[in-house]
Design an enzyme around this catalytic site. Sequence first.
Site, PDB file in Angstrom:
ATOM      1  N   SER A 136      23.300  -1.986 -12.445  1.00 30.81           N
ATOM      2  CA  SER A 136      23.421  -0.567 -12.120  1.00 30.81           C
ATOM      3  C   SER A 136      24.467   0.035 -13.051  1.00 30.81           C
ATOM      4  O   SER A 136      25.621   0.222 -12.679  1.00 30.81           O
ATOM      5  CB  SER A 136      23.875  -0.386 -10.668  1.00 30.81           C
ATOM      6  OG  SER A 136      22.971  -0.944  -9.751  1.00 30.81           O
ATOM      7  N   GLU A 137      24.050   0.294 -14.270  1.00 30.63           N
ATOM      8  CA  GLU A 137      25.028   0.742 -15.265  1.00 30.63           C
ATOM      9  C   GLU A 137      25.710   2.045 -14.867  1.00 30.63           C
ATOM     10  O   GLU A 137      26.893   2.245 -15.145  1.00 30.63           O
ATOM     11  CB  GLU A 137      24.376   0.872 -16.646  1.00 30.63           C
ATOM     12  CG  GLU A 137      24.202  -0.450 -17.395  1.00 30.63           C
ATOM     13  CD  GLU A 137      23.084  -1.327 -16.860  1.00 30.63           C
ATOM     14  OE1 GLU A 137      22.284  -0.855 -16.022  1.00 30.63           O
ATOM     15  OE2 GLU A 137      23.000  -2.501 -17.274  1.00 30.63           O
ATOM     16  N   PHE A 160      25.034  -5.004 -23.127  1.00 27.02           N
ATOM     17  CA  PHE A 160      24.626  -4.689 -24.508  1.00 27.02           C
ATOM     18  C   PHE A 160      24.845  -3.185 -24.706  1.00 27.02           C
ATOM     19  O   PHE A 160      24.483  -2.389 -23.831  1.00 27.02           O
ATOM     20  CB  PHE A 160      23.145  -4.999 -24.726  1.00 27.02           C
ATOM     21  CG  PHE A 160      22.816  -6.461 -24.856  1.00 27.02           C
ATOM     22  CD1 PHE A 160      22.503  -7.017 -26.091  1.00 27.02           C
ATOM     23  CD2 PHE A 160      22.807  -7.286 -23.741  1.00 27.02           C
ATOM     24  CE1 PHE A 160      22.189  -8.367 -26.207  1.00 27.02           C
ATOM     25  CE2 PHE A 160      22.500  -8.636 -23.845  1.00 27.02           C
ATOM     26  CZ  PHE A 160      22.188  -9.181 -25.084  1.00 27.02           C
ATOM     27  N   ASP A 162      23.285  -1.125 -26.269  1.00 25.87           N
ATOM     28  CA  ASP A 162      22.018  -0.387 -26.162  1.00 25.87           C
ATOM     29  C   ASP A 162      21.841   0.206 -24.759  1.00 25.87           C
ATOM     30  O   ASP A 162      21.185   1.220 -24.579  1.00 25.87           O
ATOM     31  CB  ASP A 162      20.834  -1.319 -26.448  1.00 25.87           C
ATOM     32  CG  ASP A 162      21.057  -2.186 -27.673  1.00 25.87           C
ATOM     33  OD1 ASP A 162      20.362  -1.982 -28.669  1.00 25.87           O
ATOM     34  OD2 ASP A 162      21.951  -3.063 -27.633  1.00 25.87           O
ATOM     35  N   HIS A 206      18.289  -4.579 -28.416  1.00 25.64           N
ATOM     36  CA  HIS A 206      19.493  -5.356 -28.090  1.00 25.64           C
ATOM     37  C   HIS A 206      20.344  -5.610 -29.331  1.00 25.64           C
ATOM     38  O   HIS A 206      21.119  -6.557 -29.372  1.00 25.64           O
ATOM     39  CB  HIS A 206      19.121  -6.709 -27.470  1.00 25.64           C
ATOM     40  CG  HIS A 206      18.581  -6.620 -26.077  1.00 25.64           C
ATOM     41  ND1 HIS A 206      17.330  -6.116 -25.795  1.00 25.64           N
ATOM     42  CD2 HIS A 206      19.128  -6.959 -24.875  1.00 25.64           C
ATOM     43  CE1 HIS A 206      17.127  -6.170 -24.484  1.00 25.64           C
ATOM     44  NE2 HIS A 206      18.202  -6.671 -23.909  1.00 25.64           N
TER      45      HIS A 206
END
Lengths: 403, 328
Positions: A136-137, A160, A162, A206
């Site tokens: 859950s960024e 990452f 990205d 990535h």
Amino acid sequence: MPRMGETVDSGTVNEWFKQVGDQVAEGEPLLEIGTDKVDTEVPAPASGTLAEIRVQEGETVPVATVLAVIKLQNGGVVSVITYREAAARGIAQEMRRDPDVIFLGEDIAAAGGVFKATVGLLEEFGPRRVIDTPISEQAILGAATGAAMTGLRPIAEIMFSDFFAVCWDLVANEMAKIRYMSDGQLTLPLVIRCANGAGVRFGAQHSQSVENWAMAVPGLKVVAPSNPRDVIGLLAAAVRDPDPVIFFEHKALYATKGEVPDSGEVTGELGRASVLRSGGDATILALAAMVPRAQAAAQRLSADHGIEATVIDVRSLVPLDTRTILGSVAETGRLFTVEENPRLCGWGAEIVSIVAEEAFGALSGPAIRITTPHIPLPAADRLEDHLLPSVDRITETVRKALD
Amino acid sequence: MPEVPQSVALELYRKMTEIRLFEKRAYDLFMQNLVKGTTHLGTGQEAIAAGVSQAMNDDDYTFTTYRGHNHVLARGTPMTPVMAELLGRENGLMHGKGGSMHLLDTSRGILGAYAIIGAQLVIANGSAFSARYRGTRQVTVTFLGDGATNIGAFHEALNFAAVYKLPVIFICENNKYMEYTPIGAVTAVPRPAADRAASYGLEPVVVDGNDVEAVYHTAAAAIGKARDGGGPSLIEALTYRHGGHSRADPGKYRPAEEVKEWLAKDPIPAYRAVLLSRGVDEAVLDGIDKSAREAVDKATEEAKAGPEPRIELAETNVWADGGHAWRN
Ligand SMILES: Cc1ncc(C[n+]2csc(CCOP(=O)(O)OP(=O)(O)O)c2C)c(N)n1
Ligand SMILES: [Mg+2]
């Protein structure tokens, strides 16, 4: 024994400039080493007393062999650790120093990180301070933001870089602007660590170098270390800084090694570039994984073509050490940037524009950007290698430009 | 539900009345082009702000949205700096740098009004985490609209709060509409917040958001539970905005019958009637109305009299050192 080029696996100690028992200062020439390609001076990695010389003049040893031991003022010694070990050590150093530092992210605690860059932190600091999160960024960065505004100094990990694309609201709209919008009512001392960059064949989603995304947003500080010492020092500086800092570790550097003091605090400063090599013919700027490539290219330019280049590790994009850069361009008259990011709007473009405005008269030829082309990164090693700036490409670009 | 003490009742009435009149004035000033940009008024939804804030401690944290004047006033921020902020004056809460959508007042634990749907929900988890980490027993309350229940951040925030049992309360003000689209037209479940609660191991809680005492009791229970380590709550409060979504939107996309029905459920006259039926002297309520009118007039005058921000302010406070330098 430092690696003096990508194909060089060993080196010979030509000469020690210091004796055991001598005082040495960080950056002062300590010895000369030679390879089949080039002879070069190696600066002392730290200040202290030269306690032990382990490799004598004339001996040839593999890369990463300990050549000498420097006893620091406080009694410590220098040792060689990996970039990934440095990340864990930097976080641990700051968590020991300040109980308000907490660390959260996906797989960072029990598993020690997907890059094994956070091993041992859970064991030392416990689950109250080292927190495995759901995937859950936004929740991770939101929690860090809210904790930072209420007295903690969180370090959040985005696995990452990205993945910033799924939580960019928190980075670009929230943490970067809350202080300004509130006219200083809130301060946000937080750090987001992430694994950035290519070279490990992970493909287009990535492998990106997205430091320019962060650089484009007012209110964010942006750093990208190239070696273990800077990982610790800049991480310490980032954690202690009162503003949000995006900390770009380079995933292709995790296995690389470098010297750091064995004990005592390692600190650094945001906004200071590092001059790694001095030469009067050209200034080569590089960041993160492009730094060793730029250094290797500079060695080759010197050995094969008699071109002496200054190599500067930019390290900190925001704040940017323009003084060091402009000072070097004033001496060499030529500027090259080595950027892993796709061509458009890379950090080098900003620097070239600053140099064009403020040091135009010093330039004796065009400033040249050596970048990944404006193409997503492919997975296959042959294709990825083709797109990233290589030692060959850097060397050839500089050589042709100075012809 | 138990009747609240009369002092609390009058406080609830005062807050709702002040907010109502403040918002009416904000609308008028917008129509006079004195409030620039945009405003999102809370008219009709006052009972939620008043009831929830009444259940909070002074040092609890509040997060709100661009439709946040209500919550900020209810937490006790004086009207003048809020009004001046809407007018873009230097005596504004953020000296004109935030505007109507970004009210923030750390002196009252208001950690911001957020204009990107859902952002405040994930950030609220952070102050809740921090309060527990520091052992302060502070609770965080965050408001959201019904529309916010369909954005990813809502679901990330609820799961995160539940997993770590954070002392945070999510108050969804279901006013039936997003900007112009009815929430029911684009949501898989009938109750946009309550029907999601079970996914996060939470009780579905629905309250009449126009009944200020019901809101107060519901919020007090949730806040008390959170303070005692019982974890988060998600409360869906049913309400209706009297005006349009923002600025001069007349809200014509809403059926006339529906508008009529909800105007009849206006929380303020309803509560006035309750108080009168309990024997509160009408003169006391009239006195509150009068003071509220005077307070809004005074705030309007003081805001209008405020200077435009000094131009230097545009360049301050990007960084903690007060400046904006990005290079040496
Ligand atoms: C991420 C995001 N998407 C869209 C918008 C535009 N927008 C602003 S308010 C709004 C409606 C929100 O509805 P709701 O959550 O029900 O809150 P209400 O306005 O009814 O209080 C929308 C779509 C936004 N601000 N942020
Ligand atoms: Mg709504």
